[in-house]
Design an enzyme around this catalytic site. Structure first.
Site, PDB file in Angstrom:
ATOM      1  N   GLY A  67      40.633  72.781  -8.340  1.00 16.02           N
ATOM      2  CA  GLY A  67      40.263  74.183  -8.191  1.00 16.02           C
ATOM      3  C   GLY A  67      39.305  74.376  -7.040  1.00 16.02           C
ATOM      4  N   GLU A 103      51.948  72.161  -7.195  1.00 17.22           N
ATOM      5  CA  GLU A 103      52.337  72.578  -5.854  1.00 17.22           C
ATOM      6  C   GLU A 103      53.828  72.922  -5.830  1.00 17.22           C
ATOM      7  OE1 GLU A 103      50.265  72.918  -3.396  1.00 17.22           O
ATOM      8  OE2 GLU A 103      48.488  71.903  -4.187  1.00 17.22           O
ATOM      9  N   LEU A 111      36.625  71.884   8.718  1.00 16.44           N
ATOM     10  CA  LEU A 111      38.020  71.705   9.117  1.00 16.44           C
ATOM     11  C   LEU A 111      38.908  72.011   7.923  1.00 16.44           C
ATOM     12  CD1 LEU A 111      37.722  68.306  11.057  1.00 16.44           C
ATOM     13  CD2 LEU A 111      37.194  70.630  11.845  1.00 16.44           C
ATOM     14  N   LYS A 158      43.477  57.892  -6.119  1.00 18.98           N
ATOM     15  CA  LYS A 158      42.162  57.963  -6.739  1.00 18.98           C
ATOM     16  C   LYS A 158      41.796  56.642  -7.413  1.00 18.98           C
ATOM     17  CE  LYS A 158      42.683  62.937  -7.473  1.00 18.98           C
ATOM     18  NZ  LYS A 158      42.983  64.008  -8.446  1.00 18.98           N
ATOM     19  N   GLY A 199      49.924  78.031 -11.000  1.00 16.14           N
ATOM     20  CA  GLY A 199      49.264  77.516  -9.808  1.00 16.14           C
ATOM     21  C   GLY A 199      48.696  76.122  -9.945  1.00 16.14           C
ATOM     22  N   SER A 229      37.774  77.635   1.828  1.00 15.07           N
ATOM     23  CA  SER A 229      37.271  79.012   1.774  1.00 15.07           C
ATOM     24  C   SER A 229      36.088  79.132   0.824  1.00 15.07           C
ATOM     25  CB  SER A 229      38.389  79.965   1.352  1.00 15.07           C
ATOM     26  OG  SER A 229      38.874  79.637   0.065  1.00 15.07           O
TER      27      SER A 229
END
EC number: 1.1.1.3
Length: 433
Positions: A309, A195, A15, A210, A192, A22
């Site tokens: 990452g 955000e 999901l 966390k 990058g 990816s």
């Protein structure tokens, strides 16, 4: 030819197919033989649920892509669901549906676990399924599994670390280049690391989620997100960085989870702090993460590595996937929730800590004595004082000894009320000693 113990493939629903998803799909497809050998059966990617099916995805065969996440999860032939959507909904509903339809779940969803983790544990338990989430904290760093399993026979007293790569990158740039907060954030965005909306990172929400997860596992107690004291880095200035350097320190955003000395309660907090340059966390640069764990028998342990990452986080997801698949194949289960200790979470006001306080004051005799009296009246002992100034204005920098945070906060408020104090330029915690 790879020999496996079972020819029936274990079917996996993925999901989300963003940066991490990816990479998970790529690794599952390119390392299929290795996964089969490690699990004992073929591991098959059964479907990938996405919001925008027309987006090009080189790592995923088009026939596996679907927009019907709910239908994929409820199809009845899925063994493990990997949830990488994030957020509360629809992730929560999909995870619960996975359990109800007999699937185990691997997730990186720190926000959901911090806010509603106990209910997810309960659903997994009710349906005899696994819930794994190594990737929810510190990316590729093996941290949660050692806490849950390797240190299960020990008593953890403290967890302290850098668990957000974006803020560490920003603070590192401010330290190494002299850049202001805005400049460093712009660079993090360009590379990058940040955000488009960096609020979750720079205001400490990501690190706080966390910390809640870490404290719950470390202390076998339920710690919710709203019980974690949270401060971000948006108020940190180049002057704060310079002041820390003058003291032989650097500034880091820390997550700190501690058991009280009497062992009857815990605290969890996230905030910027000055730490000595000699401390191992001071050398953690760029977007890396590092976490210290202090236990009775094991002593001090340090976990270090890339905290974010696509590929690093996918590594943690695949590790959980292998464990969940093995359990499915062998009829076993991984560790569930361990909250037997039921230790209460103390408020921030009861935390014993130290402050670095910078005051803008009148440059005249008696001001230092007046300020020192305020500290004494609130039971706060002064460690060091540094004063500099000219033309009737001065900067007074005070570093305190350890005291309850409530007493330190009350001292600062009283200082604000003095006629000789023009303003409180900055307040920062001092840690790492």
């Amino acid at each position: 030819m790879v020999r496996t113990r079972s020819s029936r493939p274990l079917r996996v629903a993925l999901l989300g197919c963003g940066v991490v998803g990816s990479q998970v799909a790529r690794l599952m497809l390119t390392q299929a033989d290795d996964l089969a050998a490690r699990v004992g059966a073929p591991v098959e990617l059964a479907g990938v649920a996405v919001r925008r099916p027309d987006r090009a995805r080189e790592t995923v065969p088009p026939e596996l892509v679907t927009t019907d996440a709910a239908g994929l999860v409820a199809s009845g032939d899925i063994d493990v669901v990997v949830e990488l959507i994030g957020g509360i909904e629809p992730a929560r509903t999909l995870i619960d549906s996975a359990f109800a339809h007999g699937a185990s779940v691997v997730t990186a969803n720190k926000a959901l676990l911090a806010q509603d983790g106990p209910a997810r544990y309960a659903e997994a338990e009710r349906h005899g399924a696994d819930l794994y989430f190594e990737a929810a904290v510190a990316g590729a760093i093996p941290l949660l599994r050692p806490l849950r399993e390797s240190l299960a026979g020990d008593r953890v007293n403290r967890v302290l670390g850098i668990v957000n790569g974006t803020t560490n990158f920003i603070l590192d740039r401010m330290e190494s280049t002299g850049a202001g907060y805005g400049e460093a954030l712009a660079e993090a965005s360009a590379l990058g690391y940040a955000e488009a909306d960096p609020t979750a990172d720079v205001e400490g929400f990501d690190a706080a989620a966390k910390a809640a997860i870490l404290a719950g596992i470390a202390f076998h107690s339920r710690v919710s997100l709203d019980e974690v004291h949270r401060e971000g880095i948006t108020e940190i200035t180049a002057s704060d960085i310079a002041s820390a350097r003058a003291m032989g320190r650097t500034v880091k955003l820390l997550a700190i989870c501690e058991r009280s000395q009497d062992g009857r309660s815990v605290t969890a907090r996230v905030h910027p702090a000055m730490i000595p340059l000699s401390h191992p966390l001071a050398s953690v640069r760029e977007a890396y993460n590092a976490v210290f764990v202090e236990a009775d028998s094991a002593g001090q342990l340090m976990f270090y590595g890339p905290g974010a990452g696509g590929a690093p986080t996918a590594s943690a997801v695949l590790g959980d996937l292998v464990a969940a698949c093995r359990n499915k194949l062998n009829g076993g289960r991984g560790p569930g929730e361990s909250a037997y200790a039921r230790l209460p979470v103390r408020p921030m006001g009861e935390v014993v800590t130290r402050y670095h306080i910078s005051l803008d004051v009148m440059d005249k005799p008696g001001v230092l004595a007046q300020c020192a009296t305020v500290f004494a009246d609130h039971g706060v002992s002064i460690d060091t004082v540094r004063q500099s100034g000219k033309d009737g204005e001065a900067e007074l920098v005070v570093v305190t000894h350890r005291a309850p945070d409530a007493a330190l906060s009350a001292t600062v408020e009283a200082l604000r009320g003095l006629d000789t104090v023009h303003g409180v330029a900055s307040i920062m915690y001092v840690e790492g000693e």
